[in-house]
Motif scaffolding. Structure first.
Motif, PDB file in Angstrom:
ATOM      1  N   CYS A 168      50.537 -34.207  14.314  1.00  0.00           N
ATOM      2  CA  CYS A 168      51.073 -35.234  14.956  1.00  0.00           C
ATOM      3  C   CYS A 168      49.899 -36.321  15.544  1.00  0.00           C
ATOM      4  N   CYS A 169      48.553 -36.466  14.588  1.00  0.00           N
ATOM      5  CA  CYS A 169      47.600 -37.533  15.190  1.00  0.00           C
ATOM      6  C   CYS A 169      47.910 -38.588  13.930  1.00  0.00           C
ATOM      7  N   CYS A 170      48.722 -38.524  13.007  1.00  0.00           N
ATOM      8  CA  CYS A 170      49.578 -38.870  12.054  1.00  0.00           C
ATOM      9  C   CYS A 170      50.378 -39.835  12.133  1.00  0.00           C
ATOM     10  N   GLN A 171      50.671 -41.115  11.756  1.00  0.00           N
ATOM     11  CA  GLN A 171      51.857 -41.890  12.392  1.00  0.00           C
ATOM     12  C   GLN A 171      52.531 -42.970  10.695  1.00  0.00           C
ATOM     13  N   VAL A 172      53.250 -43.091  10.750  1.00  0.00           N
ATOM     14  CA  VAL A 172      53.961 -43.907   9.305  1.00  0.00           C
ATOM     15  C   VAL A 172      53.743 -44.936  10.063  1.00  0.00           C
ATOM     16  N   ILE A 173      54.184 -46.375   9.630  1.00  0.00           N
ATOM     17  CA  ILE A 173      53.715 -47.245  10.437  1.00  0.00           C
ATOM     18  C   ILE A 173      54.744 -48.447   8.977  1.00  0.00           C
ATOM     19  N   MET A 174      56.270 -48.817   8.723  1.00  0.00           N
ATOM     20  CA  MET A 174      56.579 -48.718   7.760  1.00  0.00           C
ATOM     21  C   MET A 174      57.638 -50.265   7.688  1.00  0.00           C
ATOM     22  N   LEU A 175      57.117 -51.531   7.052  1.00  0.00           N
ATOM     23  CA  LEU A 175      57.669 -52.719   6.471  1.00  0.00           C
ATOM     24  C   LEU A 175      58.567 -51.857   6.295  1.00  0.00           C
ATOM     25  N   VAL A 176      60.876 -52.431   6.307  1.00  0.00           N
ATOM     26  CA  VAL A 176      61.357 -52.521   5.755  1.00  0.00           C
ATOM     27  C   VAL A 176      62.307 -53.530   5.059  1.00  0.00           C
ATOM     28  N   GLU A 177      62.385 -53.553   3.551  1.00  0.00           N
ATOM     29  CA  GLU A 177      62.627 -54.960   2.704  1.00  0.00           C
ATOM     30  C   GLU A 177      64.157 -54.580   2.605  1.00  0.00           C
ATOM     31  N   SER A 178      65.062 -55.560   2.792  1.00  0.00           N
ATOM     32  CA  SER A 178      66.386 -55.731   2.420  1.00  0.00           C
ATOM     33  C   SER A 178      66.832 -55.380   1.470  1.00  0.00           C
ATOM     34  N   PRO A 179      68.442 -55.400   1.344  1.00  0.00           N
ATOM     35  CA  PRO A 179      68.317 -55.083  -0.697  1.00  0.00           C
ATOM     36  C   PRO A 179      68.295 -56.138  -1.392  1.00  0.00           C
TER      37      PRO A 179
END
Length: 240
Positions: A15-26
């Motif tokens: 619970c102390c870990c988060q994912v943070i993501m830049l999502v690239e288009s196809p």
């Protein structure tokens, strides 16, 4: 240690870990950013969320993007981490920065999770990044960005800023044909990220990892200000 104690420890750790993501288009030319209802007005940032107990990082990225934007993700690459000292309940959280590839453009907003989610092209994000290179207080820079671009991104002390900056600085897509062959061949994302498969693709990935990690480490001494950073912001319409 009793089984229940182990389970409680693991739950607290995850619970102390988060994912943070830049999502690239196809097509590799746009990135997906969003904002929640609690976010600072004007700010758009990478999607993010907590990792569930017994969940892998790549699984968490795919689940969170689906929950928040109803966008399916294929490839996921881990590019950097950042300790976040002002997490929920006063705890320190570990932010795990990733770049993910979407398999479609259509966004179906989940209002329970997000207020708005948008695709931005490289020119827009590059302009938003470059505004932070100018001298001045962060709130003033963000105000100028909001006025001229219609949004602003997190400041340089946030891993989201460096994910956006690393992506926007490229002329070509983050994911390449080499990554496609890697996926077909069954190699893991961790192997690709560590450069053990796909020679050139792995080397490019290592350079991007170093760029993100270097940027975050360089800003490690900066303490986030409560009025100038949030996970998102607002102002652009949801239509693709």
């Amino acid at each position: 240690m009793q089984h229940s104690e182990v389970q409680t420890f693991c739950t607290r750790l995850m619970c102390c870990c988060q994912v943070i993501m830049l999502v690239e288009s196809p097509d590799g030319h746009r990135a997906l950013l969003g904002r929640s209802a609690k976010s600072t007005p004007g700010m758009y940032t990478c999607l993010s969320g907590f990792i569930d107990p017994c969940e892998g990082i790549e699984e968490a990225v795919r689940r969170e993007v689906m929950e928040e934007a109803r966008v399916q993700v294929s490839d996921v690459q881990i590019v950097g981490t950042q300790p976040w000292p002002i997490g929920r309940y006063g705890s320190c959280e570990l932010m795990i920065g990733c770049v993910a590839r979407a398999t479609s453009y259509e966004v179906l907003l989940n209002p329970a999770e997000m207020e708005d989610v948008q695709w931005y092209d490289r020119a827009e994000l590059r302009a938003a990044v470059n505004l932070y290179s100018r001298p001045g207080p962060i709130p003033e820079i963000q105000k100028r960005s909001w006025s001229s671009l219609g949004f602003f991104i997190p400041p340089p002390f946030a891993v989201a800023h460096h994910l956006i900056s690393a992506w926007a600085s490229r002329e070509d897509p983050w994911f390449t044909a080499e990554d496609d062959r890697t996926s077909v061949g069954g190699a893991s994302a961790a192997e690709a990220a560590n450069g053990r498969v796909g020679g050139q693709g792995g080397g490019q990935m290592q350079q991007q990892q170093e760029r993100v990690a270097g940027g975050v480490n360089g800003a490690a001494g900066m303490r986030p200000g409560s009025s100038s950073y949030s996970s998102a912001g607002g102002g652009r319409q949801s239509a693709l």
